[in-house]
Write a protein that holds these residues in place. Structure first.
Motif, mmCIF file in Angstrom:
data_model
loop_
_atom_site.group_PDB
_atom_site.id
_atom_site.type_symbol
_atom_site.label_atom_id
_atom_site.label_comp_id
_atom_site.label_asym_id
_atom_site.label_seq_id
_atom_site.Cartn_x
_atom_site.Cartn_y
_atom_site.Cartn_z
ATOM 1 N N CYS A 46 0.832 -1.204 0.000
ATOM 2 C CA CYS A 46 0.000 0.000 0.000
ATOM 3 C C CYS A 46 0.865 1.252 0.000
ATOM 4 C CB CYS A 46 -0.971 0.021 1.189
ATOM 5 S SG CYS A 46 -0.209 0.267 2.804
ATOM 6 N N LEU A 47 0.234 2.328 -0.435
ATOM 7 C CA LEU A 47 0.852 3.653 -0.470
ATOM 8 C C LEU A 47 -0.215 4.661 -0.073
ATOM 9 C CD1 LEU A 47 3.263 5.495 -1.363
ATOM 10 C CD2 LEU A 47 2.272 5.461 -3.663
ATOM 11 N N VAL A 48 0.104 5.525 0.876
ATOM 12 C CA VAL A 48 -0.854 6.540 1.342
ATOM 13 C C VAL A 48 -0.162 7.890 1.401
ATOM 14 C CG1 VAL A 48 -2.391 7.273 3.198
ATOM 15 C CG2 VAL A 48 -2.089 4.829 2.738
ATOM 16 N N TRP A 49 -0.794 8.898 0.792
ATOM 17 C CA TRP A 49 -0.360 10.285 0.893
ATOM 18 C C TRP A 49 -1.550 11.116 1.355
ATOM 19 C CZ3 TRP A 49 1.548 9.742 -4.775
ATOM 20 C CH2 TRP A 49 2.801 9.104 -4.797
ATOM 21 N N VAL A 50 -1.328 11.996 2.318
ATOM 22 C CA VAL A 50 -2.414 12.810 2.859
ATOM 23 C C VAL A 50 -1.953 14.261 2.980
ATOM 24 C CG1 VAL A 50 -3.940 13.213 4.837
ATOM 25 C CG2 VAL A 50 -3.356 10.874 4.177
ATOM 26 N N ASP A 51 -2.755 15.175 2.423
ATOM 27 C CA ASP A 51 -2.527 16.607 2.607
ATOM 28 C C ASP A 51 -3.792 17.189 3.235
ATOM 29 O OD1 ASP A 51 -2.127 19.378 2.437
ATOM 30 O OD2 ASP A 51 -0.872 19.162 0.651
ATOM 31 N N LYS A 52 -3.803 17.284 4.539
ATOM 32 C CA LYS A 52 -5.002 17.746 5.245
ATOM 33 C C LYS A 52 -5.286 19.211 4.946
ATOM 34 C CE LYS A 52 -5.993 15.826 9.218
ATOM 35 N NZ LYS A 52 -5.996 15.372 10.625
ATOM 36 N N LYS A 53 -4.240 19.999 4.749
ATOM 37 C CA LYS A 53 -4.411 21.422 4.489
ATOM 38 C C LYS A 53 -5.121 21.662 3.164
ATOM 39 C CE LYS A 53 -1.842 25.790 4.290
ATOM 40 N NZ LYS A 53 -0.486 26.420 4.372
ATOM 41 N N LYS A 54 -4.750 20.894 2.137
ATOM 42 C CA LYS A 54 -5.346 21.073 0.811
ATOM 43 C C LYS A 54 -6.569 20.181 0.595
ATOM 44 C CE LYS A 54 -1.154 22.793 -1.386
ATOM 45 N NZ LYS A 54 -0.125 22.600 -2.435
ATOM 46 N N GLY A 55 -6.845 19.308 1.552
ATOM 47 C CA GLY A 55 -8.090 18.550 1.524
ATOM 48 C C GLY A 55 -8.134 17.360 0.590
#
Length: 265
Positions: A46-55
């Motif tokens: 698996c691969l996960v990328w998260v940018d909470k600021k940009k949603g």
């Protein structure tokens, strides 16, 4: 700051062991299967990328067989395009999803990637998922599952979003080597309120002694529990039911206040 997580079972197999990682609100849960049932390896990835600021959240789930080499190859290729994908995720909704479809197809149909596939053993199912603003996008090759829980959908019995498709892979025997590649993709408008997104490999849904082939049974485990607690309980349940196959789960909850489309009457 973008949160990142990349894992493949050949690096750490989690046989007889449950393991959780938290990535910007996304819970990645792993169980490599029971050695007492004959399990010796884990070919998920698996691969996960998260940018909470940009949603936005980007998730890639892989379920390989024969060896984990196909999962390793796909992870390496997609990770090498990280900055390009970040740029796509910063675009508007329509452009983002359209360009992401093009990137995946160009990658899997590309000459260099196909040549690399000739050097490995085995194939992998691939499920790409993006949540951006109040929309959910997916690109699916094979039999990984994407579920979505929202009360509006649940009362009508809608949970599963992608078509689980057998005899579809990327790798040594790739359906992208045919004259026309086979895959499915889609976009879903999220409903107002809490939307629970869950991706899983089929070790969860095919575990004997459970009803997890029914998505409502999966989501019932989360009732009254945090996202992390729910994933842990699912993994413990299949462990206690002596599952052999490995399971990888990606789970997160998103709340939106944007009103979704409603019927005119």
């Amino acid at each position: 700051m973008i949160k990142e997580y990349k894992w493949v079972g050949s690096e750490e197999h989690f046989v007889d062991q449950t393991h959780l990682e938290e990535i910007g609100g996304v819970i990645a849960g792993h169980f490599g299967g029971n050695s007492t049932s004959g399990q010796t390896k884990n070919e998920d990835g698996c691969l996960v990328w998260v940018d909470k600021k940009k949603g936005w959240e980007f998730a890639l789930l892989l379920d390989a067989h024969n060896t984990a080499q196909s999962a390793e190859l796909v992870l390496k290729e997609i990770h090498s395009q990280k900055e390009t994908i970040y740029g796509l995720l910063d675009m508007g909704i329509a452009g983002c999803f359209e360009k992401m479809n093009e990137l995946i197809l160009t990658t899997f149909k590309g000459k260099a990637f196909k040549e690399a596939c000739k050097t490995i053993k085995g194939e992998t199912a691939c499920l790409f998922t993006i949540r951006k603003d109040n929309y959910l996008y997916w690109f699916s090759v094979g039999d990984c599952l994407l579920h979505l829980y929202n009360p509006d959908l649940a009362k009508l019995g809608e949970y599963q979003q992608n078509q689980r498709s057998f005899y579809e892979w990327v790798g040594q025997n790739s359906t992208f080597n045919k004259a026309v590649p086979t895959y499915s993709s889609g976009i879903k408008e999220l409903r107002a309120g809490v939307n629970h997104i869950l991706l899983t490999t089929d070790g969860l849904t095919e575990c004997q002694g459970t009803d997890y082939h029914l998505p409502q049974k999966i989501y019932s485990v989360f009732e009254g529990n945090t996202n992390q607690e729910g994933v842990q309980k699912l993994l413990e349940s299949i462990r206690d039911n002596n599952v052999r196959d490995s399971t990888t789960i990606l789970s997160w909850r998103i709340e939106t206040s944007v009103e979704a489309t409603m019927p005119s009457d």
